[in-house]
Scaffold this active site. Structure first.
Site, PDB file in Angstrom:
ATOM      1  N   VAL A 280      -1.052  -1.104  -4.668  1.00 27.32           N
ATOM      2  CA  VAL A 280      -2.261  -0.501  -4.120  1.00 27.32           C
ATOM      3  C   VAL A 280      -1.971   0.954  -3.767  1.00 27.32           C
ATOM      4  CG1 VAL A 280      -4.057  -0.666  -2.353  1.00 27.32           C
ATOM      5  CG2 VAL A 280      -2.904  -2.758  -3.165  1.00 27.32           C
TER       6      VAL A 280
ATOM      7  N   LEU B 113       0.831  -1.204   0.000  1.00 29.19           N
ATOM      8  CA  LEU B 113       0.000   0.000   0.000  1.00 29.19           C
ATOM      9  C   LEU B 113       0.865   1.253   0.000  1.00 29.19           C
ATOM     10  CD1 LEU B 113      -2.590   1.749   0.542  1.00 29.19           C
ATOM     11  CD2 LEU B 113      -2.194   1.297   2.975  1.00 29.19           C
ATOM     12  N   SER B 114       0.510   2.227  -0.836  1.00 29.18           N
ATOM     13  CA  SER B 114       1.097   3.559  -0.810  1.00 29.18           C
ATOM     14  C   SER B 114       2.610   3.500  -0.949  1.00 29.18           C
ATOM     15  CB  SER B 114       0.655   4.282   0.464  1.00 29.18           C
ATOM     16  OG  SER B 114       0.972   5.650   0.406  1.00 29.18           O
ATOM     17  N   ALA B 115       3.382   3.908   0.081  1.00 29.72           N
ATOM     18  CA  ALA B 115       4.834   3.771  -0.003  1.00 29.72           C
ATOM     19  C   ALA B 115       5.211   2.308  -0.199  1.00 29.72           C
ATOM     20  CB  ALA B 115       5.485   4.329   1.256  1.00 29.72           C
TER      21      ALA B 115
ATOM     22  N   ALA C  95       4.592   1.714  -3.824  1.00 26.86           N
ATOM     23  CA  ALA C  95       5.700   2.239  -4.617  1.00 26.86           C
ATOM     24  C   ALA C  95       6.917   1.324  -4.521  1.00 26.86           C
ATOM     25  CB  ALA C  95       6.049   3.648  -4.146  1.00 26.86           C
TER      26      ALA C  95
END
Length: 434
Positions: A200, A176-178, A181
């Site tokens: 995500v 998720l998120s970081a 990435a």
């Protein structure tokens, strides 16, 4: 800097990206850590009390000595009570301000591990590396093959294969998120290790190489051509010629922290890596909330890339609490949003459940099939169109993505209706949309 709006639906929102742990930035890190706490506190006041956490935490086993660990991460393992021989392995990466335990307790992945029979490894960031406990996806020292945090996660996989008997040919990653990435980082840097991944609310690989560019990547996003994005992936491991990992993208259509444009750029990056076009080969609606599901199939019908656009949610992992086959997760912590059990569909895309998300179902012949997705219309200001990834800017003007029609000045005052047909192609439709 844009601060996530506390009045947006479905709970709190994640703070802005991490600041580098390097000494000159420590004061800024402390500032943003305080901002993150403030934002979540305000959101809690406006949305009401957070439900009590589930009574029993998911059991996790801490693992040390898994390698040289150049990124100084922590490793945890969740092993379901019953596993087949040589089980698949899924690596999960939490978002900013979260922990491995929080992600295990709320994402729904442990439920899917028990149902589908896979080993779950969770990597955890430390506040010593990053004040907000974000994976450092934007630092080249952590986002390149053989270096830093990416290399630490690679060592976790090697340890899980050697010590738990996981199948090295069925290794997957999601985050998720970081963490999303960093999932992009791992898929690009280690295409020889991961068969597939699910990003995500994340970003394309190599979108940022420092703190300043990380903010721009998150909001308003960076628009490169598919060929430019694909080259960045190929440059991550120049000796690799394929096969490339399959990639699933999940993104809320009201995400103001990592704007939805990033889902489009991820699609462009990985379809181009696979040598595919950017028009989906199949589009349908899935889940209880009619998530828009787009498939990009390679030769033979295998879905190489899919994009899932979740309606009505902001920044977080989509979950659907319950005990049904397609239900999972919990919303009793920030950034877990009640909508659809993304973990179920991610496991299916990885090919770990009875429904293989990598291969389209047989043609049912005459009769109802997947719900067709009609042309969508969007009426917003030029500024909002750009934030949502439906338009781009150049020289102070706004242009519809796809048709490149000039929409006028880039501001909050000029308003237009855009029609999306086919997926990802927008044209002016003022007064002509149903």
């Amino acid at each position: 800097m844009h601060t996530p709006l506390p009045h947006e639906s479905h709970g709190s929102h994640e703070s802005h990206p991490p600041l580098s742990p390097q000494a000159p930035l420590r004061a800024a890190q402390r500032l943003w850590a305080g901002v993150a706490v403030l934002v979540m506190s305000v959101a809690a006041v406006l949305t009401g009390p957070v439900p009590a956490a589930r009574a029993a935490a998911v059991p996790l086993t801490p693992v040390t000595g898994f390698g040289t660990n150049p990124g100084q991460l922590s490793m945890y393992v969740h092993r379901p009570a019953s596993l087949p021989a040589a089980p698949p392995l899924v690596v999960a990466l939490h978002g900013c301000t979260q922990s491995a335990q929080a992600y295990a307790d709320h994402s729904g992945l442990p439920e899917l591990a028990a149902r589908a029979g896979f080993l779950l490894v969770l990597a955890e960031q430390s506040s010593a590396n990053n004040a907000n406990k974000c994976f450092n996806w934007f630092q080249t020292s952590d986002s390149r093959r053989g270096q830093g945090e990416a290399a630490s996660i690679r060592q976790m996989v090697a340890h899980a294969v050697a010590s738990y008997g996981a199948d090295p040919k069925r290794v997957y990653v999601t985050g998720l998120s970081a963490g999303g990435a960093m999932t992009s980082v791992l898929l690009a840097a280690y295409p020889d290790l991961f068969a597939a991944g699910a990003v995500v609310a994340g970003l394309p690989y190599d979108c940022a190489r420092d703190v300043a560019s990380a903010y721009s990547c998150m909001n308003p996003g960076v628009d490169l051509s598919p060929a430019q994005w694909a080259q960045r992936v190929r440059d991550a491991h120049p000796a690799w010629t394929g096969p490339w990992p399959r990639v699933a993208v999940w993104h809320g259509d009201r995400d103001t922290t990592v704007v939805p444009r990033n889902a489009d750029e991820l699609r462009d990056q990985w379809t181009a890596v696979h040598g595919l076009g950017q028009t989906p080969t199949r589009t349908s609606l899935i889940g209880p909330n009619a998530t828009r599901h787009e498939e990009y199939a390679a030769a033979g019908g295998t879905v190489a890339v899919e994009v899932n656009r979740v309606p009505g949610i902001g920044h977080g992992t989509p979950v659907d609490p319950g005990t049904g086959e397609r239900e999972c997760g919990s919303t009793s912590a920030a950034y877990f949003l009640d909508s659809i059990c993304s973990s179920h569909w991610i496991a299916a895309f990885f090919g770990l459940t009875g429904t293989d998300g990598g291969t389209p179902p047989p043609d049912p012949g005459p009769g109802p099939g997947p719900d067709p997705v009609p042309a969508s219309c969007w009426t917003s200001s030029n500024y909002q169109h750009v934030q949502a990834g439906r338009a781009t800017t150049n020289g102070g003007y706004t242009f519809a993505k796809g048709s490149q029609q000039n929409m006028g000045l880039y501001n909050t005052f000029v308003t237009h209706t855009l029609k999306e047909s086919p997926t990802g192609w927008y044209s002016l439709a003022d007064g002509a949309c149903p």
